[in-house]
Design an enzyme around this catalytic site. Structure first.
Site, PDB file in Angstrom:
ATOM      1  N   SER A 229       0.877  -1.165   0.000  1.00 42.36           N
ATOM      2  CA  SER A 229       0.000   0.000   0.000  1.00 42.36           C
ATOM      3  C   SER A 229       0.915   1.216   0.000  1.00 42.36           C
ATOM      4  O   SER A 229       2.086   1.122   0.383  1.00 42.36           O
ATOM      5  CB  SER A 229      -0.877  -0.007   1.259  1.00 42.36           C
ATOM      6  OG  SER A 229      -1.449   1.272   1.500  1.00 42.36           O
ATOM      7  N   THR A 230       0.390   2.348  -0.418  1.00 41.82           N
ATOM      8  CA  THR A 230       1.159   3.582  -0.237  1.00 41.82           C
ATOM      9  C   THR A 230       1.573   3.725   1.224  1.00 41.82           C
ATOM     10  O   THR A 230       2.657   4.228   1.535  1.00 41.82           O
ATOM     11  CB  THR A 230       0.316   4.809  -0.653  1.00 41.82           C
ATOM     12  OG1 THR A 230       0.060   4.749  -2.060  1.00 41.82           O
ATOM     13  CG2 THR A 230       1.025   6.113  -0.318  1.00 41.82           C
TER      14      THR A 230
ATOM     15  N   THR B  57      30.303  38.784  27.469  1.00 37.83           N
ATOM     16  CA  THR B  57      29.040  38.170  27.868  1.00 37.83           C
ATOM     17  C   THR B  57      27.987  39.253  27.875  1.00 37.83           C
ATOM     18  O   THR B  57      28.226  40.354  28.376  1.00 37.83           O
ATOM     19  CB  THR B  57      29.133  37.523  29.268  1.00 37.83           C
ATOM     20  OG1 THR B  57      29.528  38.511  30.215  1.00 37.83           O
ATOM     21  CG2 THR B  57      30.146  36.385  29.271  1.00 37.83           C
TER      22      THR B  57
ATOM     23  N   SER C 100      26.190  48.000  -1.087  1.00 37.94           N
ATOM     24  CA  SER C 100      25.159  49.030  -1.101  1.00 37.94           C
ATOM     25  C   SER C 100      25.055  49.650  -2.481  1.00 37.94           C
ATOM     26  O   SER C 100      26.051  49.794  -3.201  1.00 37.94           O
ATOM     27  CB  SER C 100      25.486  50.117  -0.078  1.00 37.94           C
ATOM     28  OG  SER C 100      24.583  51.198  -0.181  1.00 37.94           O
ATOM     29  N   SER C 101      23.821  50.022  -2.812  1.00 38.50           N
ATOM     30  CA  SER C 101      23.598  50.728  -4.082  1.00 38.50           C
ATOM     31  C   SER C 101      23.769  52.229  -3.916  1.00 38.50           C
ATOM     32  O   SER C 101      23.746  52.971  -4.892  1.00 38.50           O
ATOM     33  CB  SER C 101      22.181  50.436  -4.585  1.00 38.50           C
ATOM     34  OG  SER C 101      21.227  50.898  -3.640  1.00 38.50           O
TER      35      SER C 101
END
Length: 463
Positions: free
Chosen positions: A139-140, A186, A317-318
């Protein structure tokens, strides 16, 4: 050219160029969802052919299949495992039906390859039928999870290999940076001294722990429910078949596969998928934490930590000239978010199972393989495009080490906590170093102070 095929719902035309049949065609039309096809995951297809080949041999052994049909099915399974037919597995990974569409896609392709091997035409199912022969005694509901478990055992291996490579890369950097003194932190505040090598060694160690965890959790997949058929009662199969199919599964796969003792329980249980998904999620979370660290440690270059340099991957960055962003760690962070989401999906789908079957195994499978493939690629990218090229800003690390108020912690055993608290407060107010203040107030001889503040004493536990 097209051929006519029929099923429970009627008759359809199927292109003769396709190895799949009518039930796959319906699945493709019904489930145009994720856009990710079964054929993308070759390990799943291959694992299904192992299951189908084992079933064909077991059915031959029990006299249910003729040698001719069994041999043809085995030929088809071995042909598919050569990797030449993955384009004939177009069903969407997201599907209803508890995996029936996937199982039938495999059954139909195997049947048509077997038919051609026997000298018949595609679709001539009287000689070799997808259900009657390829799916015989199955069966599946037992073939699908069994195949998925085998596939996951194989799919973890590339992930583990990439993980080992990343661990080695971190170990190499740990050795390279073993003499680079820096201040540990920390809660993002100065803590106590350490070496940059210790930072990278810790990354290697934390990831090393996960290899054994993955392997252990994958061992759960070795127990399968083959022979249980629909709900675990074994209807339409025999006890002798069940024994034989497990033997053939182990032989073909090379894995120590065993049959579940309670097939009804095994057919509805998804616990092994939950455990494996949690192990994958652990890796993702640890990787994301490491990438958070890498982005912090490389922040700057003038207004950040600036302790390490990540290899530039692309302009950042553009609008801001000269800016380079930590795009590789950022990509791994996003992979981790997706894997964590996939794990939640696995848990929800597992919980939603009802009675004798979980109908939501397809999304469990899709989520697990998505996570494995994403992590495997992400780990490789992180190693190749980031970790191997990291350099240390040793002088800057040394400066922060020398000027850190955190050095005062090493003086607590000698001067006491209260005295050291006063020193730390004054150092912060006056911008003088702890070293200068101890000598200024004649709190201990310089020779003793120098000995306490030797790098080896500050960064290694003393015997």
């Amino acid at each position: 050219m097209k051929r006519k095929e029929k099923d429970l719902l009627g008759e359809r035309s199927v292109g003769n160029e396709f190895l799949y049949g009518i039930q796959t065609l319906r699945a493709v039309e019904n489930f145009d969802l994720s856009g990710i096809k079964l054929g993308k995951y070759g390990e799943i297809v291959d694992a299904f052919t192992i299951v189908k080949q084992a079933a064909a041999l077991a059915n031959r052994d029990t006299g249910m299949l003729t040698d001719e049909i069994s041999n043809a099915i085995c030929f088809a399974c071995e042909e598919i495992r050569q990797g030449h037919c993955y384009e004939h597995f177009p069903v969407d990974m997201m599907q209803g039906g508890a995996g029936t569409s996937t199982n039938m896609n495999v059954n139909e392709v195997i049947a048509n390859i077997a038919l051609e091997n026997m000298g018949s035409k595609r679709g001539d199912y009287e000689r070799c039928h997808p259900n009657n022969h390829v799916n015989m005694s199955q069966s599946t509901n037992d073939a699908y999870p069994t195949a998925i478990k085998i596939a996951l055992i194989f799919a973890k291996n590339p992930l583990i290999e990439e993980l080992k490579g990343l661990i080695e890369a971190f170990q190499s950097k740990a050795e390279e940076f073993k003499n680079v003194l820096k201040i540990g932190r920390t809660q993002l505040q100065d803590a106590v001294p350490m070496t940059l090598g210790q930072t990278f060694s810790a990354y290697a160690t934390t990831l090393s722990e996960e290899i054994d965890r993955i392997e252990k959790n994958a061992e759960l997949f070795l127990e399968v429910n083959m022979g249980g058929t629909a709900i675990g009662t074994g209807i339409n199969s025999s006890l002798r078949y069940r024994e034989k199919v497990i033997q053939h599964l182990a032989s073909i796969s090379g894995l120590p596969i065993v049959g579940a003792t309670d097939l009804v329980e095994a057919t509805q249980d998804t616990g092994s998928f939950i455990m494996f998904s949690s192990a994958i999620k652990r890796i993702a979370i640890k990787l994301s934490k490491i990438c958070n660290d890498l982005r912090l440690l490389s922040s700057g270059p003038r207004a950040g930590f600036n302790e390490i340099n990540l290899p530039p991957a692309q302009p950042g960055s553009s609008i801001m000239p000269g800016k380079v962003n930590p795009v590789i760690p950022e990509a791994v962070n996003q992979i981790a978010f997706k894997v964590i989401g996939n794990d939640l999906t696995v848990n929800m789908a597992a919980e939603a199972g009802q009675l004798e079957l979980n109908a939501f195994e397809p999304v469990i499978v899709f989520s697990l393989f998505d996570s494995i493939h994403l992590l495997t690629k992400g780990i490789k990218m992180l190693r190749q495009k980031c970790i191997r090229g990291i350099t240390a800003n040793s002088e800057h690390c040394l400066d922060t080490f020398r000027n850190s108020i955190g050095l005062v912690t090493a003086l607590c055993p000698t001067l006491g906590y209260d005295q050291c608290s006063s020193l730390a407060k004054e150092a912060q107010r006056s911008n003088e170093s702890i070293y200068e203040l101890v000598l200024k107030y004649d709190l201990m001889p310089q020779v003793e102070l120098d000995k306490i503040l030797e790098p080896a004493n500050l960064t290694q536990q003393q015997s």
